[in-house]
Design an enzyme around this catalytic site. Structure first.
Site, PDB file in Angstrom:
ATOM      1  N   ILE A  94       0.820  -1.212   0.000  1.00  0.00           N
ATOM      2  CA  ILE A  94       0.000   0.000   0.000  1.00  0.00           C
ATOM      3  C   ILE A  94       0.856   1.265   0.000  1.00  0.00           C
ATOM      4  CG2 ILE A  94      -1.652   1.357   1.370  1.00  0.00           C
ATOM      5  CD1 ILE A  94      -2.928  -1.033  -0.048  1.00  0.00           C
ATOM      6  N   TYR A  95       1.859   1.328   0.871  1.00  0.00           N
ATOM      7  CA  TYR A  95       2.685   2.543   0.938  1.00  0.00           C
ATOM      8  C   TYR A  95       3.381   2.803  -0.391  1.00  0.00           C
ATOM      9  CZ  TYR A  95       6.665   5.532   1.952  1.00  0.00           C
ATOM     10  OH  TYR A  95       7.600   6.537   1.898  1.00  0.00           O
ATOM     11  N   GLY A  96       4.057   1.780  -0.945  1.00  0.00           N
ATOM     12  CA  GLY A  96       4.756   1.949  -2.211  1.00  0.00           C
ATOM     13  C   GLY A  96       3.827   2.348  -3.343  1.00  0.00           C
TER      14      GLY A  96
END
Length: 330
Positions: free
Chosen positions: A149-151
């Site tokens: 999710i972050y990437g």
């Protein structure tokens, strides 16, 4: 004198960027403080009185526009983000909101400023690339990919930043650093966690079966690289460009913990089972940073050992923080 907005000023990298800029006499630094935490990174670095503070949220588009216009901003370093991979995996919506909508709010505020010379450096991450192919270093030309999710949130923000440069002719550049470490990083990451455990007289933790490889850079070298890209934007050479920012120092968790333990010879790592989410992370990350070296002559000034030593010494000087409970979300 340049009026410089640093978003994410209270976070680890943003605060170190503001500290770096505050040592240049021809800069006026404007920061955004979302809340009044007594232990944010700007306060930990002792730069509170070097920054002109505004109070608000990058998710408030009108607030960001007021800051950029009222303070007649010339340059923006955009760091504001929710950066912890596993926290993002558990709670994706706030991460997408902050990392994506926050970015377009900053870019819209810059566009609304209505001056041709405003410059924006968007700080991204190596995780925007997704998984590598055959363990090869990432190159800027390969584009971003879907990952955790972050990437993925940072990949989307990168594309938006590049789109503003392409469609509006804005002086925007994207920088993708590897894993940064250094003073005032109180996030639950492998280097600060390991140092703090050792200073507490405890043994650091290795997670069983996790062989992921990560590249590391000392934060002072990272902000120097970001500054050089901004200087390139002043000359228009970096407009719309993407730059990797790494050292070539890539290690798995066992290797990086062993390097830290050389400063703590009485400590020995213990092994624990990992969380399920930990097993789903990107397996290998290393950057090809030849572009920023060729374009701007950037080189890391610190060795890994010197960076670790400086970080350990900083933590030794903060026993009020060192003794706090440690969160193993890494």
């Amino acid at each position: 004198m340049a009026n410089i907005l640093v978003t994410g000023t209270t976070g680890f990298v943003g605060a170190n960027m503001a500290k770096f800029l505050s040592e240049e006499k021809d800069h006026s630094i404007i920061g955004i403080r979302h809340d009044n935490s007594p232990i944010d990174a700007a306060r930990l670095l002792g730069i509170d009185n070097r920054v002109t503070w505004t109070y608000g949220d990058v998710l408030d588009a009108n607030f960001v526009k007021r800051v950029v216009n009222d303070y007649e901003i010339d340059e923006i370093y955009h760091f504001a983000a929710l950066p912890i991979v596993r926290i993002a995996g558990r709670s994706p919506v706030p991460v997408f909101e902050t990392n994506i909508a926050g970015t377009w709010n900053v870019l819209e505020a810059a566009r609304d400023r209505g001056i041709e010379e405003i410059r924006v450096v968007h700080c991204s991450t190596d995780k925007a690339y997704g998984d590598t192919v055959q363990r090869k270093p990432y190159r800027e030309s390969q584009g971003v990919g879907v990952s955790e999710i972050y990437g993925t949130s940072k990949a989307a923000a990168d594309l938006i930043a590049q789109s503003y440069a392409l469609n509006y002719g804005m002086k925007v550049a994207v920088v993708r650093p590897c894993n940064m470490f250094g003073p005032a990083d109180s996030n639950p990451r492998i280097i600060p966690n390991t140092i703090r455990l050792c200073l507490q007289g405890k043994n650091p933790v290795i997670f069983r079966g996790i062989g992921y490889v990560r590249e590391y850079i000392f934060v002072e070298d990272a902000v120097d690289g970001l500054y050089k890209v901004m200087r390139g934007l002043r000359e228009s050479s970096a407009k719309g460009e993407v730059f990797n920012l790494g050292t070539g120092w890539a290690f798995d968790q066992v290797q990086i913990i062993k390097k830290i333990l050389r400063f703590f010879p009485d400590r020995k790592a213990v092994v624990r089972d990992p969380s399920e989410y930990m097993k789903r992370e990107i397996k290998y990350q290393k950057l090809d940073s030849s572009k920023i070296r060729t374009w701007f002559g950037w080189r890391p000034k610190q060795t890994l050992d010197r960076g670790l030593k400086k970080t350990i010494e900083w933590w030794k000087g903060r026993p009020d923080l060192t003794g706090k409970a440690i969160n193993f979300t890494r």
